[in-house]
Write an enzyme that holds these catalytic residues in place. Structure first.
Site, PDB file in Angstrom:
ATOM      1  N   GLU A  89      -5.531   9.960   9.810  1.00  0.00           N
ATOM      2  CA  GLU A  89      -4.280   9.784  10.450  1.00  0.00           C
ATOM      3  C   GLU A  89      -3.982  10.574  11.401  1.00  0.00           C
ATOM      4  O   GLU A  89      -3.145  10.171  12.309  1.00  0.00           O
ATOM      5  CB  GLU A  89      -3.372  10.010   9.270  1.00  0.00           C
TER       6      GLU A  89
ATOM      7  N   HIS B 221      -8.272   4.116   4.169  1.00  0.00           N
ATOM      8  CA  HIS B 221      -8.362   4.729   5.493  1.00  0.00           C
ATOM      9  C   HIS B 221     -10.017   4.888   5.880  1.00  0.00           C
ATOM     10  O   HIS B 221     -10.440   4.852   7.093  1.00  0.00           O
ATOM     11  CB  HIS B 221      -8.231   6.069   5.223  1.00  0.00           C
TER      12      HIS B 221
ATOM     13  N   CYS C  81     -11.206   3.292  -0.243  1.00  0.00           N
ATOM     14  CA  CYS C  81      -9.761   3.536  -0.025  1.00  0.00           C
ATOM     15  C   CYS C  81      -9.561   2.934   1.467  1.00  0.00           C
ATOM     16  O   CYS C  81     -10.353   2.930   2.264  1.00  0.00           O
ATOM     17  CB  CYS C  81      -9.900   5.068   0.492  1.00  0.00           C
TER      18      CYS C  81
ATOM     19  N   ASP D 175       0.940  -1.043  -0.127  1.00  0.00           N
ATOM     20  CA  ASP D 175       0.135   0.002  -0.102  1.00  0.00           C
ATOM     21  C   ASP D 175       0.717   1.383  -0.030  1.00  0.00           C
ATOM     22  O   ASP D 175       2.144   1.172   0.252  1.00  0.00           O
ATOM     23  CB  ASP D 175      -0.873   0.005   1.313  1.00  0.00           C
ATOM     24  N   SER D 176       0.253   2.516  -0.161  1.00  0.00           N
ATOM     25  CA  SER D 176       0.997   3.799  -0.271  1.00  0.00           C
ATOM     26  C   SER D 176       1.656   3.881   1.194  1.00  0.00           C
ATOM     27  O   SER D 176       2.687   4.633   1.231  1.00  0.00           O
ATOM     28  CB  SER D 176       0.355   4.628  -0.764  1.00  0.00           C
TER      29      SER D 176
ATOM     30  N   CYS E 162      -4.472  -1.142  -1.731  1.00  0.00           N
ATOM     31  CA  CYS E 162      -4.474   0.422  -1.857  1.00  0.00           C
ATOM     32  C   CYS E 162      -5.372   0.630  -3.227  1.00  0.00           C
ATOM     33  O   CYS E 162      -5.476   0.064  -4.126  1.00  0.00           O
ATOM     34  CB  CYS E 162      -2.896   0.943  -2.396  1.00  0.00           C
TER      35      CYS E 162
HETATM   36  N1  DGL Z   1      -3.787   3.879   0.178  1.00  0.00           N
HETATM   37  C1  DGL Z   1      -4.489   4.968  -0.455  1.00  0.00           C
HETATM   38  C2  DGL Z   1      -5.744   4.401  -1.055  1.00  0.00           C
HETATM   39  O1  DGL Z   1      -6.325   3.496  -0.574  1.00  0.00           O
HETATM   40  C3  DGL Z   1      -4.952   6.089   0.563  1.00  0.00           C
HETATM   41  C4  DGL Z   1      -3.662   6.824   0.894  1.00  0.00           C
HETATM   42  C5  DGL Z   1      -2.874   7.817  -0.238  1.00  0.00           C
HETATM   43  O2  DGL Z   1      -3.534   8.445  -0.739  1.00  0.00           O
HETATM   44  O3  DGL Z   1      -1.735   7.172  -0.435  1.00  0.00           O
HETATM   45  O4  DGL Z   1      -6.423   4.990  -1.999  1.00  0.00           O
END
Ligand code: DGL
Length: 268
Positions: free
Chosen positions: A151, A185, A183, A11-12, A74
């Site tokens: 976050e 989060h 997403c 993931d990012s 992600c």
């Molecule tokens: N992991 C990203 C997503 O699920 C969210 C956070 C980001 O923008 O990197 O789209």
């Protein structure tokens, strides 16, 4: 034939741990290597070109381990990059599982999708849903401010509620009965989203749906693990490992501080 190799997940950042937590629940014997690109987060605002470059590097790093499957935990990478990949091992993103679940759950055939700006721009969820059931009407909206609220521990705050009210107004007008949280989060925004949309809208957690999807895939392809590796879970990030336990804890529900290693992702 069983397969005890690792499942590579990336993931990012740390958001993908929402998926890992669910995967651990549904498949407790699987071995997992996780990479969170904390040095280059966020991905949600990046161009397709940059996302492809990042995703390929992330996958190359995971492939230094003995892996049987890659999961893109992600929403952004799953939506934007998937069709640009040409890997020799299976790759699963979060879009399919969540779309399938949404199509199963909706009764009035009105489904909403929220995600990062890049995810919504890609139209990937809409296309996937239309392919499953062309009668379903989709409405989507980018909610970029949800990530920093989560976050910073402000997912349930009054400020988050006011922002959610603005973002989600379109879904009230459309009368959706199912909303995909596209997403990593957003499952943490569940209380606030419910406060705005009420209890009658079903929320689809893309990480949890993906965990079910991976389970089905491994069963169907006879790839389940039956033996845990000595180190069942490995975690890597691309920025400092200190200071990250708070967020990791939030997403995974346990402290993994001592297990996390830093790598130089630019090398892959
Ligand atoms: N992991 C990203 C997503 O699920 C969210 C956070 C980001 O923008 O990197 O789209």
């Amino acid at each position: 034939m069983m397969n005890n190799k690792y499942i590579g997940v990336f993931d990012s950042g740390l958001g993908g741990l929402t998926f890992v937590k669910e995967l651990m629940k549904v498949l407790p014997d699987e071995n997992i290597v996780y990479f969170g690109d904390t040095g280059r987060v966020p991905y949600g605002t990046r161009s397709t070109e940059t996302l492809i470059k990042y995703a390929k590097g992330d996958i190359n790093f995971l492939k230094t381990f003995d892996i049987k499957l890659i999961v893109i935990a992600c929403g952004t990478v799953s939506s934007v990059v998937m069709e640009h990949l040409n890997e020799d091992i299976p790759v699963i993103g979060v879009v399919e599982g969540a779309s399938k679940k949404a199509c199963e759950m909706t009764k009035n055939k009105k489904v909403g999708i929220i995600g990062t700006s890049a995810t919504i721009k890609s139209n990937k969820y809409e296309q996937t849903i239309k392919n499953i059931d062309s009668d379903i009407k989709t409405t989507s909206f980018a909610c970029p401010l949800f990530v920093p609220f989560v976050e910073n521990g402000m997912a349930d705050s009054e400020a988050a509620y006011l922002v959610a009210k603005e973002y989600l107004d379109i879904f009230k007008k459309e009368g959706i009965d199912t909303l995909i949280l596209g997403c990593t989060h957003y499952p943490h925004m569940t209380n606030t989203i419910k406060k705005v949309l009420g209890d009658n809208v079903t929320l689809i957690d893309s990480g949890a749906s993906c965990a079910d999807y991976v389970k089905d895939y491994l069963i169907k392809n006879d790839m389940l693990a039956i033996k845990k590796q000595d180190e069942q879970y490995k975690y890597f990030v691309s920025d400092s490992t200190s200071d990250f336990s708070k967020i990791a804890n939030l997403f995974l529900g346990k402290n993994i501080d001592s297990l996390v290693k830093k790598i130089d992702i630019e090398k892959y």
